[in-house]
Design an enzyme around this catalytic site. Structure first.
Site, short mmCIF file in Angstrom:
data_model
loop_
_atom_site.label_atom_id
_atom_site.label_comp_id
_atom_site.label_asym_id
_atom_site.label_seq_id
_atom_site.Cartn_x
_atom_site.Cartn_y
_atom_site.Cartn_z
N TRP A 187 0.83 -1.21 0.00
CA TRP A 187 0.00 0.00 0.00
C TRP A 187 0.86 1.25 0.00
CZ3 TRP A 187 -4.43 -0.53 -1.96
CH2 TRP A 187 -5.19 -1.68 -1.74
N LYS B 267 -12.33 -1.58 6.52
CA LYS B 267 -11.52 -2.54 7.25
C LYS B 267 -12.03 -2.66 8.69
CE LYS B 267 -9.16 -2.69 3.52
NZ LYS B 267 -7.99 -1.91 3.17
N ASP C 1 -1.53 6.56 6.51
CA ASP C 1 -2.62 5.72 6.03
C ASP C 1 -2.90 4.68 7.12
OD1 ASP C 1 -4.31 3.91 4.82
OD2 ASP C 1 -2.98 3.44 3.14
C1 LIG Z 1 -7.46 -1.44 1.79
C2 LIG Z 1 -6.38 -0.45 1.91
C3 LIG Z 1 -6.25 0.63 1.02
C4 LIG Z 1 -7.17 0.81 -0.17
O1 LIG Z 1 -8.43 1.15 0.22
P1 LIG Z 1 -9.57 1.48 -0.87
O2 LIG Z 1 -10.63 2.05 0.01
O3 LIG Z 1 -9.93 0.20 -1.53
O4 LIG Z 1 -9.02 2.47 -1.80
C5 LIG Z 1 -5.23 1.53 1.23
N1 LIG Z 1 -4.37 1.40 2.26
C6 LIG Z 1 -4.45 0.37 3.12
C7 LIG Z 1 -3.47 0.27 4.24
C8 LIG Z 1 -5.45 -0.59 2.98
O5 LIG Z 1 -5.53 -1.61 3.85
#
Ligand SMILES: *Cc1c(COP(=O)(O)O)cnc(C)c1O
Length: 375
Positions: free
Chosen positions: A102, A211, A187
């Site tokens: 990511w 998540k 993030d």
């Molecule tokens: C799932 C995830 C993303 C992407 O998320 P989307 O909402 O599908 O764009 C980005 N960063 C991390 C750490 C993730 O687990």
């Protein structure tokens, strides 16, 4: 109805009481004769939900007044582009620390977005080993891995790498990097609200809801107001963070049902005792599962260094891929789903987010013990 023991990485398990509440209110929201989805986002029935969701984020994390809480769309992936568009001025650059897939994606998008706008983004450190398809990430970064620019617009990192199971600050030995006066942009998509954090350490936190706190379609952003105010104005209004901040995330139609579900999930979380109680519950779940892995070290192997082992996404390997396939199948027969590792890395991944019940982990641990014994 028998509910699945859901270990999906995202979209992921949601707490049953939050779903049940949605079911109860589905057709008739607060006596209005219609679903919350059918309400105007400008009406007071929806506005109460919207305000409560924001207030719950603020309360659970003790968000200081100097920060805005925003609900955006486009997923965390859109924020990969939107954050550099806002926060990197012409002629400046942002630093990226990469500890998994990511973080890699965030950097690639930042490079594209800043190149369009006369700015830059650079790799300031990575723990990746190897190249291409064989690239491995097994730990969070430490000061030794980093070459941070003192004049960077910000330092970006991924607090929990969902695919590789690598998380920062699960032990004091692997803290978030010290960026000095440079704001940390993090993030937190896959480890948002699993424990208390000190928001004042960060310039901007963002997290896709699917998540840990709700359905897909909403990204929560917690951002220092001075960063919003200093953000670029030469980008489309819809991408400027101030547009959401100035309009309480009601500039255009927000994903009302998603925000409603976040309200339900956070109310449940608060009712369980808030983030301190949730941290204890999550740490106990993870400790149990890692203990089974370590007690059967000739059969299970966690590739991640101990100090960086994720509490949210626990990854491990079995002796062969055929064993892993058999394991996933046996688990499925016992009502456990979502255990297959990400297609890019293989193996097993147990996503043990807030809504994953301790009893599900107990059942999984029991299966793992028996499976290793039988070989
Ligand atoms: C799932 C995830 C993303 C992407 O998320 P989307 O909402 O599908 O764009 C980005 N960063 C991390 C750490 C993730 O687990």
């Amino acid at each position: 109805m028998s509910r699945a023991k859901n270990f999906n990485a995202g979209p992921a398990a949601l707490p049953l009481p939050a779903l049940q509440r949605a079911l109860d209110e589905f057709l008739d929201f607060s006596g209005s004769g219609m679903s919350v989805m059918e309400h105007s986002h400008r009406g007071k029935d929806y506005e109460a939900v919207h305000d409560e969701a924001i207030a719950l984020v603020r309360e659970l994390l003790s968000v200081p007044d100097a920060y805005d809480v925003l609900f955006l769309q486009g997923g965390a992936s859109q924020l990969f582009a939107q954050i550099p568009m806002n926060l990197v001025e012409r002629g400046r650059s942002a630093d990226y620390v990469v500890t998994g897939a990511w973080g890699d994606k965030a950097l690639a998008e930042a490079k594209t977005a800043t190149a369009m706008l006369g700015a830059g983004a650079r790799l300031a450190g990575t723990t990746g080993e190897g190249e291409g398809k064989d690239k491995r990430f097994v730990r969070a970064a430490t000061a030794k891995d980093l070459r941070l620019a003192p004049d960077a617009a910000y330092v970006h990192l991924t607090s929990n790498e969902t695919i590789h199971g690598v998380e920062y600050e699960v032990t004091p030995a692997r803290p978030f990097p010290d960026a000095g006066k440079v704001p940390l942009v993090v993030d937190m998509s896959s480890d948002f609200l699993w424990r208390p954090i000190d928001v004042s350490r960060f310039g901007l936190i963002y997290a896709g809801a699917q998540k840990n706190i709700g359905p897909s379609g909403v990204v929560v952003v917690i951002v220092r107001k001075d960063l919003v105010a200093a953000g670029r104005k030469d980008i489309p209004k819809i991408f400027q963070l101030r547009t959401a901040a100035d309009n309480k995330s009601l500039y255009n139609t927000p994903p009302t049902f998603g925000i409603y579900m976040i309200r339900n999930v956070l109310a449940w979380l608060k009712g369980l005792g808030g983030l301190a109680a949730m941290e204890q519950r999550n740490r106990e779940k993870a400790a149990k599962l890692y203990a089974v892995i370590d007690a059967n070290a000739s059969f299970y192997r966690c590739p991640v260094e101990r100090e960086s082992r994720s509490v949210m996404n626990l990854v491990f390997r079995l002796p062969t891929e055929a064993d892993e396939e058999r394991f996933v199948k046996e688990a499925k027969a016992q009502g456990m789903v979502g255990l297959k590792g990400h297609r890019s890395v293989g193996g097993i991944r147990v996503s043990a987010y807030n809504a994953v019940e301790p009893a599900w982990i107990d059942a999984l641990c029991e299966l793992m013990q028996g499976f290793a014994r039988r070989g």
